[in-house]
Design a protein around this motif. Structure first.
Motif, PDB file in Angstrom:
ATOM      1  N   SER A  11     -64.219  -6.346 -62.159  1.00 43.28           N
ATOM      2  CA  SER A  11     -64.783  -6.215 -60.819  1.00 43.28           C
ATOM      3  C   SER A  11     -63.838  -6.773 -59.769  1.00 43.28           C
ATOM      4  O   SER A  11     -63.601  -6.142 -58.737  1.00 43.28           O
ATOM      5  CB  SER A  11     -66.132  -6.938 -60.735  1.00 43.28           C
ATOM      6  N   PHE A  13     -60.599  -7.226 -60.157  1.00 42.07           N
ATOM      7  CA  PHE A  13     -59.394  -6.379 -60.192  1.00 42.07           C
ATOM      8  C   PHE A  13     -59.591  -5.126 -59.339  1.00 42.07           C
ATOM      9  O   PHE A  13     -58.771  -4.814 -58.479  1.00 42.07           O
ATOM     10  CB  PHE A  13     -59.069  -6.001 -61.646  1.00 42.07           C
ATOM     11  N   PHE A  14     -60.682  -4.403 -59.568  1.00 40.45           N
ATOM     12  CA  PHE A  14     -60.919  -3.172 -58.810  1.00 40.45           C
ATOM     13  C   PHE A  14     -61.163  -3.449 -57.335  1.00 40.45           C
ATOM     14  O   PHE A  14     -60.831  -2.643 -56.477  1.00 40.45           O
ATOM     15  CB  PHE A  14     -62.092  -2.379 -59.398  1.00 40.45           C
ATOM     16  N   TRP A  15     -61.750  -4.598 -57.040  1.00 42.11           N
ATOM     17  CA  TRP A  15     -62.035  -4.944 -55.650  1.00 42.11           C
ATOM     18  C   TRP A  15     -60.742  -5.087 -54.840  1.00 42.11           C
ATOM     19  O   TRP A  15     -60.713  -4.810 -53.647  1.00 42.11           O
ATOM     20  CB  TRP A  15     -62.852  -6.235 -55.587  1.00 42.11           C
ATOM     21  N   HIS A  16     -59.653  -5.512 -55.512  1.00 43.85           N
ATOM     22  CA  HIS A  16     -58.380  -5.712 -54.828  1.00 43.85           C
ATOM     23  C   HIS A  16     -57.545  -4.438 -54.715  1.00 43.85           C
ATOM     24  O   HIS A  16     -56.493  -4.461 -54.081  1.00 43.85           O
ATOM     25  CB  HIS A  16     -57.576  -6.813 -55.524  1.00 43.85           C
ATOM     26  N   ILE A  17     -57.975  -3.354 -55.299  1.00 45.81           N
ATOM     27  CA  ILE A  17     -57.244  -2.098 -55.188  1.00 45.81           C
ATOM     28  C   ILE A  17     -57.667  -1.418 -53.888  1.00 45.81           C
ATOM     29  O   ILE A  17     -58.863  -1.176 -53.674  1.00 45.81           O
ATOM     30  CB  ILE A  17     -57.535  -1.167 -56.394  1.00 45.81           C
ATOM     31  N   HIS A  20     -60.636   1.158 -53.544  1.00 44.14           N
ATOM     32  CA  HIS A  20     -61.047   1.001 -54.938  1.00 44.14           C
ATOM     33  C   HIS A  20     -61.952   2.149 -55.372  1.00 44.14           C
ATOM     34  O   HIS A  20     -62.880   2.531 -54.684  1.00 44.14           O
ATOM     35  CB  HIS A  20     -61.686  -0.366 -55.201  1.00 44.14           C
ATOM     36  N   PRO A  21     -61.658   2.730 -56.538  1.00 47.17           N
ATOM     37  CA  PRO A  21     -62.366   3.923 -57.003  1.00 47.17           C
ATOM     38  C   PRO A  21     -63.845   3.703 -57.307  1.00 47.17           C
ATOM     39  O   PRO A  21     -64.655   4.584 -57.073  1.00 47.17           O
ATOM     40  CB  PRO A  21     -61.607   4.335 -58.262  1.00 47.17           C
ATOM     41  N   ARG A  23     -67.019   0.386 -58.105  1.00 46.37           N
ATOM     42  CA  ARG A  23     -67.343  -1.040 -58.126  1.00 46.37           C
ATOM     43  C   ARG A  23     -68.279  -1.330 -59.287  1.00 46.37           C
ATOM     44  O   ARG A  23     -69.231  -0.596 -59.517  1.00 46.37           O
ATOM     45  CB  ARG A  23     -68.048  -1.447 -56.843  1.00 46.37           C
ATOM     46  N   HIS A  26     -69.700  -6.731 -56.748  1.00 45.11           N
ATOM     47  CA  HIS A  26     -68.953  -7.130 -55.554  1.00 45.11           C
ATOM     48  C   HIS A  26     -67.946  -8.215 -55.943  1.00 45.11           C
ATOM     49  O   HIS A  26     -68.278  -9.142 -56.704  1.00 45.11           O
ATOM     50  CB  HIS A  26     -69.939  -7.642 -54.501  1.00 45.11           C
ATOM     51  N   GLY A  27     -66.703  -8.122 -55.437  1.00 49.79           N
ATOM     52  CA  GLY A  27     -65.644  -9.055 -55.804  1.00 49.79           C
ATOM     53  C   GLY A  27     -66.003 -10.506 -55.548  1.00 49.79           C
ATOM     54  O   GLY A  27     -65.724 -11.376 -56.368  1.00 49.79           O
TER      55      GLY A  27
END
Length: 193
Positions: A11, A13-17, A20-21, A23, A26-27
């Motif tokens: 979560s 990791f994806f939040w920082h992209i 992000h594709p 979720r 929430h980060g």
């Protein structure tokens, strides 16, 4: 517990992209959940493993194990990141920029010893808003506006390790006493309110 930690890590990791594709969680919530899990594990480890050692040595053994768990990996990544900054001519704490001596010293300390990165992250995020804040303004006056850029912290996500180090410093003295746990909990609630 391992699956939950994996979901939380993904979560964050994806939040920082950017863009992000998808979720999972929430980060910010994922990071806070990590802190709770870490607190639970540290209390468990201290009570089950370290407290059974002789009283005079278990605290130093606890600190040594925490340092050996975090420091080598962090310092290697920090060194690689610093070399990449220098090689790519990215402004950094060592380059000839307009950083004051106190800013350069503080940034060096935070990058290589982790402590303070949590506060620096707060200062960075608040310095971009127009919300009046005397603490942030004092930091800007002391370090100079040029220091308040994200690029000077080599591993941006390490702010969470700064918080964890503070917890590690306090944990041996708190988790062994129910009264201290309750006192700390009440104190935190009072600060929050």
């Amino acid at each position: 517990m391992g699956s939950l930690r994996l979901i939380l890590a993904l979560s964050v990791f994806f939040w920082h992209i950017p863009g992000h594709p998808f979720r999972l969680v929430h980060g910010g919530i994922a990071v806070e959940a990590f802190f709770m899990i870490s607190g639970f594990y540290m209390a468990l480890v201290i009570n089950e493993k370290y407290s059974r050692l002789p009283h005079s040595s278990w605290i130093s053994t606890f600190y040594q194990s925490r340092i050996l768990r975090l420091a080598p990996t962090y310092l290697i990544i920090c060194l690689v990141e610093g070399l990449l900054y220098i090689r790519s001519n990215t402004p950094n704490i060592f380059s000839g920029n307009d950083l004051t001596l106190q800013a350069r010293s503080a940034l060096f300390f935070m990058n290589f010893f982790i402590l303070g990165q949590d506060m620096w992250q707060t200062i960075l995020s608040h310095s971009t808003t127009n919300i009046p804040n005397s603490f942030v303004q004092s930091a800007v006056n002391f370090f100079g506006k040029n220091a308040l850029e994200q690029i000077y912290i080599y591993i941006g996500q390490a702010w969470s390790l700064g918080i964890e180090l503070i917890f590690y410093a306090m944990a041996p003295f708190v988790v062994m006493s129910r009264k201290r746990v309750i006192a700390l909990f009440v104190t935190c609630l009072l600060i929050r309110f």
